[in-house]
Design a protein around this motif. Structure first.
Motif, mmCIF file in Angstrom:
data_model
loop_
_atom_site.group_PDB
_atom_site.id
_atom_site.type_symbol
_atom_site.label_atom_id
_atom_site.label_comp_id
_atom_site.label_asym_id
_atom_site.label_seq_id
_atom_site.Cartn_x
_atom_site.Cartn_y
_atom_site.Cartn_z
ATOM 1 N N TYR A 63 10.259 -3.896 -7.555
ATOM 2 C CA TYR A 63 8.948 -3.279 -7.743
ATOM 3 C C TYR A 63 8.585 -3.129 -9.210
ATOM 4 N N GLY A 67 4.376 0.379 -8.210
ATOM 5 C CA GLY A 67 4.784 0.239 -6.822
ATOM 6 C C GLY A 67 4.525 -1.116 -6.217
ATOM 7 N N ARG A 68 3.774 -1.979 -6.923
ATOM 8 C CA ARG A 68 3.557 -3.327 -6.404
ATOM 9 C C ARG A 68 4.842 -4.155 -6.532
ATOM 10 N N PHE A 69 4.876 -5.297 -5.845
ATOM 11 C CA PHE A 69 6.034 -6.179 -5.941
ATOM 12 C C PHE A 69 6.151 -6.739 -7.354
ATOM 13 N N ASP A 70 7.373 -6.797 -7.836
ATOM 14 C CA ASP A 70 7.672 -7.467 -9.104
ATOM 15 C C ASP A 70 8.083 -8.893 -8.754
ATOM 16 N N ARG A 306 10.851 2.927 -4.113
ATOM 17 C CA ARG A 306 9.833 3.456 -3.208
ATOM 18 C C ARG A 306 10.508 4.526 -2.354
ATOM 19 N N TYR A 352 2.313 3.944 -2.637
ATOM 20 C CA TYR A 352 2.397 2.543 -3.050
ATOM 21 C C TYR A 352 1.637 1.681 -2.062
#
Length: 352
Positions: A63, A67-70, A306, A352
């Motif tokens: 992340y 909170g978004r995907f890395d 999260r 998130y």
């Protein structure tokens, strides 16, 4: 008048000229598989290609601070798996925190993985749900974006009957190669052998990820069913002494090369013994808490959780650094030195 009535049929009329309404035929949907779920369109991957996989990683989802995907860290981690000989990845499983994703996020990540890595590794999307309606919809979408196989769990919390289990799995099996996942410690309900034997008649049944233990695995393999161990601590014996095809692994996120050696190199009790302290450490708290902590300390992902997951306490983080030194840093993913992260280094995200 015609535009107001839309699709209604106006062919039959009364003598007075008033149209007689008839139910449109389109409102009655026959009981057949829609094109999106047909064998021709969706069964692009031969089920035998899934049955042959020996090392599958239940891949971690990293992340960003918001909170978004890395995706940059995710891509790097998947590349490390490919380079060290992993044959497949489970996307959005328990380890990948699919339970904390919206379905939009879930399908996007499956599609992204297929688009970037589908030519090098088998992409198995976790599209299971305790709702049959959701499982059907997610599986349709997963195959539509190109996943090679689906992973399906039995309905949890709102448990159903044995006949209900069969009907649930029968609703998704026609769409493509499928692995059934049995983990009663999380679902609260074992999938009995009778249910598995019933659904195994489907040509799309690839096998079972079994977490009950080696006795159950051997009962299946004696009858010709494909089984992957879902327990890293048992997978060596499952593979070499009980007939399992391989493992769906959490530890391979960290040490994919060593796990490949364990699954491909023949019996190796010495290597298995060396790996057990790491595996025991990983599962002292519910997965993926240990894995998330470990990958952060290796510098492979950002130290972002999260909620409701939180990192292991400081003493356990120190213990992990010692385990890495014992096994050798070169056997772990990433290139940065392993470090003990402080409490303030972690970011916990509730929205998130």
């Amino acid at each position: 008048m015609a535009s107001a009535l839309g699709c209604c049929s106006l062919k039959a009329t009364h003598r007075g000229g008033t149209p007689k309404w008839r139910s449109p035929r389109a409102a009655v949907i026959p009981n057949f598989h829609l094109p999106m779920r047909s064998y021709e369109v969706k069964n692009r991957t031969n089920v035998d290609d899934i049955k042959s996989l020996r090392l599958i990683t239940a891949i971690k989802t990293p992340y960003l601070p918001d909170g978004r995907f890395d995706l940059e860290a995710y891509d790097a981690l998947v590349n490390m798996q490919i380079e060290d000989g992993v044959e497949g990845v489970i996307v959005g499983g328990t380890t990948g925190e699919g339970q904390l994703m919206s379905w939009d996020e879930h399908i996007m990540l499956i599609g992204h993985t297929v688009n970037c890595f589908g030519g090098s590794i088998k992409v198995i999307g976790n599209t299971g749900s305790n709702s049959t309606r959701e499982a059907i919809h997610a599986t349709e979408q997963g195959f539509a974006v190109g996943m090679h196989a689906a992973l399906h769990i039995n309905p949890y919390y709102g448990k159903t009957s044995l006949d209900g289990l069969i009907s649930h799995f029968d609703s998704v099996l026609p769409m493509g190669p499928t692995i059934i996942y049995n983990v009663p410690s999380r679902t609260g309900q074992d999938i009995p052998q009778g249910v598995v034997q019933n659904i195994a008649k489907s040509p799309n049944f690839a096998g079972v990820k079994e977490c009950v233990g080696n006795d159950r695995i051997e009962e299946y393999t004696r009858n010709g069913l494909v089984v992957w161990s879902g327990n890293d601590d048992q997978c060596h014996d499952s593979r070499w002494f009980h007939g399992a095809t391989g493992v769906i692994s959490v530890a391979s996120n960290l040490v994919p090369g060593l796990m490949r050696e364990l699954m491909f190199g023949g019996t190796n009790s010495s290597l298995n013994s060396k790996l057990l302290p790491l595996i025991d450490w990983l599962f002292q708290e519910p997965n993926p808490i240990g894995l998330n902590t470990a990958l952060a300390q290796l510098g492979v992902v950002r130290p972002i959780f999260r909620l409701p997951y939180v990192p292991l306490p400081l003493a356990k983080r120190v213990e992990f650094v010692n385990i890495v030194k014992e096994l050798g840093r070169e056997n772990f993913v990433g290139e940065k030195d392993v470090q003990v992260l402080e409490d303030d280094d972690f970011i916990l995200i509730g929205r998130y």
